[in-house]
Design a protein around this motif. Structure first.
Motif, short mmCIF file in Angstrom:
data_model
loop_
_atom_site.label_atom_id
_atom_site.label_comp_id
_atom_site.label_asym_id
_atom_site.label_seq_id
_atom_site.Cartn_x
_atom_site.Cartn_y
_atom_site.Cartn_z
N THR A 21 0.87 -1.17 0.00
CA THR A 21 0.00 0.00 0.00
C THR A 21 0.91 1.22 0.00
N PRO A 22 0.40 2.40 -0.32
CA PRO A 22 1.29 3.57 -0.42
C PRO A 22 2.22 3.71 0.78
N ASN A 23 3.51 3.67 0.48
CA ASN A 23 4.59 3.86 1.47
C ASN A 23 4.64 2.77 2.54
N ASN A 24 4.09 1.61 2.24
CA ASN A 24 4.07 0.56 3.26
C ASN A 24 3.99 -0.82 2.61
N ILE A 25 4.78 -1.75 3.17
CA ILE A 25 4.70 -3.15 2.76
C ILE A 25 4.51 -3.99 4.01
N THR A 26 3.45 -4.79 4.03
CA THR A 26 3.21 -5.67 5.17
C THR A 26 3.09 -7.11 4.68
N ILE A 27 3.44 -8.02 5.55
CA ILE A 27 3.34 -9.45 5.25
C ILE A 27 2.57 -10.12 6.38
N GLN A 28 1.56 -10.88 6.03
CA GLN A 28 0.82 -11.69 6.99
C GLN A 28 1.33 -13.13 6.87
N ALA A 29 1.76 -13.67 7.99
CA ALA A 29 2.28 -15.04 8.01
C ALA A 29 1.42 -15.88 8.94
N TYR A 30 1.15 -17.09 8.51
CA TYR A 30 0.29 -17.99 9.28
C TYR A 30 1.04 -19.31 9.49
N GLY A 31 1.02 -19.80 10.73
CA GLY A 31 1.73 -21.04 10.99
C GLY A 31 1.36 -21.65 12.31
N ALA A 32 2.19 -22.59 12.73
CA ALA A 32 1.98 -23.28 14.00
C ALA A 32 3.33 -23.54 14.63
N ILE A 33 3.30 -23.68 15.96
CA ILE A 33 4.51 -24.01 16.71
C ILE A 33 4.25 -25.33 17.46
N ASP A 34 4.95 -26.35 17.03
CA ASP A 34 4.90 -27.63 17.73
C ASP A 34 5.99 -27.62 18.80
N THR A 35 5.61 -27.79 20.05
CA THR A 35 6.55 -27.66 21.17
C THR A 35 6.78 -29.03 21.81
N PHE A 36 8.08 -29.33 22.10
CA PHE A 36 8.46 -30.63 22.63
C PHE A 36 9.41 -30.46 23.81
N ALA A 37 9.40 -31.43 24.68
CA ALA A 37 10.45 -31.58 25.69
C ALA A 37 11.47 -32.58 25.15
N ILE A 38 12.76 -32.25 25.34
CA ILE A 38 13.81 -33.14 24.86
C ILE A 38 14.16 -34.09 26.00
N LEU A 39 13.81 -35.35 25.83
CA LEU A 39 14.02 -36.35 26.87
C LEU A 39 15.49 -36.72 26.99
N PRO A 40 15.88 -37.35 28.09
CA PRO A 40 17.30 -37.73 28.28
C PRO A 40 17.85 -38.60 27.15
N ASN A 41 17.00 -39.39 26.53
CA ASN A 41 17.47 -40.23 25.42
C ASN A 41 17.41 -39.51 24.07
N SER A 42 17.19 -38.18 24.11
CA SER A 42 17.13 -37.29 22.93
C SER A 42 15.84 -37.43 22.13
#
Length: 472
Positions: free
Chosen positions: A344-365
């Motif tokens: 748009t005049p004098n402006n560029i915007t980006i809309q991003a859509y996603g997900a975050i998969d969250t994990f615990a790293i166990l002792p055995n990796s």
């Protein structure tokens, strides 16, 4: 002279006809004037290659009888093209005209009559030479630009001969016989040399690539989508400028918007880069599976007090620490749809859509799933031109979270907002900006570069106004 046309051909063409381009390039009269200066130098070199054959004959002189003469070693020593003009030839191409050109030639003469022979040298000046050349511009069936000589005329003016050596009374016996063959040779050879310069450019254009690999994920296609549009004051070239996944050449499911450029002609060239260029990049990278990143604790700068481990999360989501005490965590951030850029005049915007998969790293990796966050982010983009590449950088505007799924029970995602902002600013954006800093190539003719480009964001289009330079 070939560069008169070359400077106009920064990008190249496509299969579709009469469609909106991803990039429109406008070449102005100012660009042609710059090209003329370079082209005249090239043309002078081409004209120096003209070879005039030796001339032999005899002249019948009253009382004396037959005088046999031989003119050899004719060569061009100097060429001056002081008056030239170039302009657009509406609907066809470019027209070049040269007036009051000057050529200096030298050679040797030898005459024989009865038992008398004599020899010497001569200087010949060609004055008031004029050349007119029309350069036709089209698109070939491969999507590349093509040029050809669409008509050439040359008119050799007066010849002025000065003889050296020998008996001066002999000169007039054959001077008139010398002028005709040289005059005819010049008239015959000039236009082929001009056409040779045009054909040299055509062969050069045939070797040019109409696509360019950006990285292991995507490539860009540069091909004309419409015939070259030529008016009396400018020339427009419409280029596809679409990104494709290297693995799968798939068309974007959306079309370019119309690209309009102002009627300004202060710069040599104007480039109108539509939203489609960037959005096709987002579609291609998304399709190639490139829009993802793993975030781990060691990627967060040490100066940040918040760490990516379950100990930190006990203040945000207590059940994480209870289930997986004192363990590192991993976040996999990935797009679940293509990003969308909007200018748009004098402006560029980006809309991003996603997900975050969250994990615990166990002792055995191995990884234990914790929760999935849906994310919607808005970023601002700044664009620049560097070494014939379009570069950029992103800045986070906003970040919205929602809980997509949880393996550790319900919790409020607002508690994670600060942590995620840190992760995005410290890890994700630096990675993206590093890639954007490398730039996306704006294909050009070899040894051609932009000079002092100016960028302006209009509705649906980024406009680049620039002068150009040709050189090493």
């Amino acid at each position: 002279m070939v560069w008169i046309v070359t400077i106009t051909l920064l990008l190249f063409s496509s299969h579709a006809l009469c469609t909106n381009p991803g990039l429109k390039v406008r070449v102005t009269q100012k660009a042609l004037e710059y090209g003329r200066e370079i082209g005249i130098q090239v043309l002078q070199q081409k004209l120096r290659e003209i070879q005039i054959p030796d001339v032999s004959g005899k002249a019948d002189v009253p009382v004396i009888g037959h005088v046999h003469y031989h003119i050899t070693g004719i060569r061009i020593n100097d060429i001056s093209l002081p008056q030239s003009a170039v302009g657009f030839y509406a609907g066809n191409g470019i027209k070049l005209s040269i007036d009051n050109a000057y050529i200096h030639l030298t050679g040797h003469w030898r005459v024989k009559y009865l038992f008398i022979s004599d020899s010497g040298s001569f200087d010949l000046s060609v004055n008031h030479l004029s050349i007119s050349e029309a350069i036709g511009m089209t698109r070939d069936n491969t999507g590349r630009p093509a040029v050809h000589s669409a008509g050439c005329t040359a008119n050799v003016g007066s010849l002025d001969i000065t003889f050296h050596g020998g008996a001066s009374w002999l000169y007039n016996l054959f001077s008139s016989s010398l002028e005709g063959p040289i005059h005819s040779s010049l008239n015959r050879e000039i236009c082929p040399k001009v056409s040779s310069a045009i054909n040299g450019l055509e062969q050069h254009l045939k070797t040019m690539k109409i696509s360019s690999h950006v990285d292991k994920y995507v490539e860009i296609e540069y091909s004309l989508v419409n015939p070259i549009a030529i008016t009396n004051i400018f020339m427009d070239l419409d280029f596809k400028s679409e990104f494709y996944s290297v693995a799968q050449h798939k068309e974007a499911p959306f079309s370019p918007p119309p690209v309009s450029l102002s009627e300004q002609t202060d710069h040599m060239m104007y480039l109108g880069l539509s939203d489609f260029f960037a959005n096709s990049a987002g579609f291609a990278y998304y399709g190639a599976g490139a829009l993802h990143v793993n975030i781990t604790n060691n990627m967060i700068p040490k100066q940040y007090p918040v760490r990516l481990n379950t100990s930190t999360f006990r203040f945000l989501i207590p059940q994480v620490e209870k289930l997986y005490p004192n363990m590192l965590m991993l976040m996999n951030l990935h797009a679940n749809q293509r990003p969308v850029l909007k200018a748009t005049p004098n402006n560029i915007t980006i809309q991003a859509y996603g997900a975050i998969d969250t994990f615990a790293i166990l002792p055995n990796s191995s990884l234990a799933p914790l929760f999935v966050l849906d994310i919607c982010a808005s970023v601002s983009a700044k664009m620049a031109i560097s070494e014939m590449k379009l570069t950029g950088s992103l800045k986070l505007n906003s970040l919205r979270l929602s809980l997509g799924h949880s393996d550790v029970g319900p919790f409020k995602v607002t508690m994670l907002q600060g942590l995620l902002n840190i992760a995005v600013k410290a890890v994700v954006l630096p990675k993206v900006n590093a890639r954007l800093a490398n730039g996306f190539p704006l294909p050009s003719v070899d040894r051609l570069s932009f000079v002092n480009p100016l960028l302006k964001v209009n509705q649906d289009v980024l406009v680049i106004a620039t002068d150009i330079h040709y050189g090493s």
